[in-house]
Structures are given as structure tokens and as C-alpha cells.
Design a protein around this motif. Sequence first.
Motif, short mmCIF file in Angstrom:
data_model
loop_
_atom_site.label_atom_id
_atom_site.label_comp_id
_atom_site.label_asym_id
_atom_site.label_seq_id
_atom_site.Cartn_x
_atom_site.Cartn_y
_atom_site.Cartn_z
N ALA A 42 5.88 20.13 -15.44
CA ALA A 42 5.07 19.22 -14.59
C ALA A 42 6.12 18.64 -13.61
O ALA A 42 7.14 18.18 -13.81
N SER A 43 5.54 18.72 -12.31
CA SER A 43 6.19 18.30 -11.12
C SER A 43 5.68 16.80 -10.64
O SER A 43 4.40 16.75 -10.91
N GLY A 44 6.40 16.01 -9.98
CA GLY A 44 6.00 14.77 -9.55
C GLY A 44 6.95 13.87 -8.95
O GLY A 44 8.25 14.40 -8.58
N ILE A 45 6.55 12.71 -8.77
CA ILE A 45 7.68 11.69 -8.52
C ILE A 45 7.85 10.56 -9.46
O ILE A 45 6.99 10.15 -10.49
N VAL A 46 9.39 10.34 -9.68
CA VAL A 46 9.61 9.42 -10.61
C VAL A 46 9.06 7.73 -10.54
O VAL A 46 9.62 7.73 -9.11
N VAL A 47 8.83 7.33 -11.22
CA VAL A 47 8.15 5.93 -10.89
C VAL A 47 8.64 4.91 -12.17
O VAL A 47 8.97 5.77 -13.26
N ARG A 48 8.92 3.58 -11.90
CA ARG A 48 9.04 2.82 -13.20
C ARG A 48 8.08 2.84 -13.98
O ARG A 48 6.68 2.87 -13.45
N SER A 49 7.85 2.99 -15.10
CA SER A 49 6.96 2.71 -16.25
C SER A 49 6.03 1.51 -16.00
O SER A 49 6.50 0.18 -15.74
N PRO A 50 4.54 1.51 -16.12
CA PRO A 50 3.81 0.50 -16.03
C PRO A 50 3.98 -0.48 -17.08
O PRO A 50 4.61 -0.11 -18.32
N ASP A 51 3.75 -1.67 -17.11
CA ASP A 51 3.77 -2.52 -18.09
C ASP A 51 3.11 -2.10 -19.30
O ASP A 51 3.89 -2.42 -20.46
N TRP A 52 2.17 -1.71 -19.54
CA TRP A 52 1.30 -1.03 -20.60
C TRP A 52 2.18 0.14 -21.46
O TRP A 52 2.13 0.33 -22.55
N LEU A 53 3.00 0.75 -20.71
CA LEU A 53 3.92 1.67 -21.15
C LEU A 53 5.32 1.18 -21.62
O LEU A 53 5.84 1.80 -22.57
N GLN A 54 5.85 0.20 -20.78
CA GLN A 54 7.10 -0.31 -21.32
C GLN A 54 7.00 -1.09 -22.50
O GLN A 54 8.01 -1.04 -23.25
N CYS A 55 5.95 -1.35 -22.87
CA CYS A 55 5.81 -2.22 -24.50
C CYS A 55 6.35 -1.14 -25.51
O CYS A 55 6.58 -1.50 -26.63
N ASN A 56 6.02 0.23 -25.04
CA ASN A 56 6.40 1.33 -25.96
C ASN A 56 8.06 1.54 -25.76
O ASN A 56 8.61 2.67 -26.66
N GLY A 57 8.75 1.06 -24.93
CA GLY A 57 10.15 1.20 -24.59
C GLY A 57 10.50 2.16 -23.39
O GLY A 57 11.66 2.22 -23.06
N SER A 58 9.36 2.59 -22.92
CA SER A 58 9.57 3.60 -21.62
C SER A 58 10.19 2.60 -20.48
O SER A 58 9.51 1.63 -20.11
N ARG A 59 10.99 3.10 -19.74
CA ARG A 59 11.33 2.50 -18.38
C ARG A 59 11.20 3.40 -17.32
O ARG A 59 10.83 2.89 -16.20
N TRP A 60 11.14 4.78 -17.49
CA TRP A 60 10.80 5.48 -16.44
C TRP A 60 9.79 6.57 -16.68
O TRP A 60 9.70 7.21 -17.76
#
Length: 91
Positions: free
Chosen positions: A57-75
Amino acid sequence: MSRLHADFNGLFGDLLCLSHADTCEDEYGNEVPLHEGMQATAFEPDIDGGQPDDLIASGIVVRSPDWLQCNGSRWALRIDKNGVRHQSEIT
């Protein structure tokens, strides 16, 4: 464009979790620093019928949204219009 290893179990619509840190491993095992707006292709090795056929999958790197950060994701990768596909589907 960087080719980054990702776990496609972390796919949420058009967002794919890339990393719980500020770096992600590339296809050669190197740690790549992630930053907002970076163009990248994520891949996960996949064996299809005994033959390697990576998920990509291709695309653009973004900061993880709050709802995903709660699972530890940063990017995360915001996947482009081509979506998730197998390497063999690219012509």
C-alpha cells in the motif's frame, strides 16, 4: 520513496499503523526516521500459492490519530486511491 515493513493486521480503513516508535524498518532492515508528509510504500511479505507476493500500500505518512494512539501507534500511512493490493497486481 521508502519501502517500509508493516503489519497489515493494523489496517483501519485507509489508515495503516506503521510504528509505535519514531522509526520504521525498511526492506533492508534499516531504521528509517518517520515524518509527517513522507511518501512511502508499506509492504508485508505474503506467500500466495507457494510464491512470494507481498501485500503493498502506498501513501503519505501521518501522525496517528488519537483513537489509534491509545493502542500505542505513533505513525500511520494514509493509503492512496490504489488501496491495498498484492505486488503481482502492479503493472
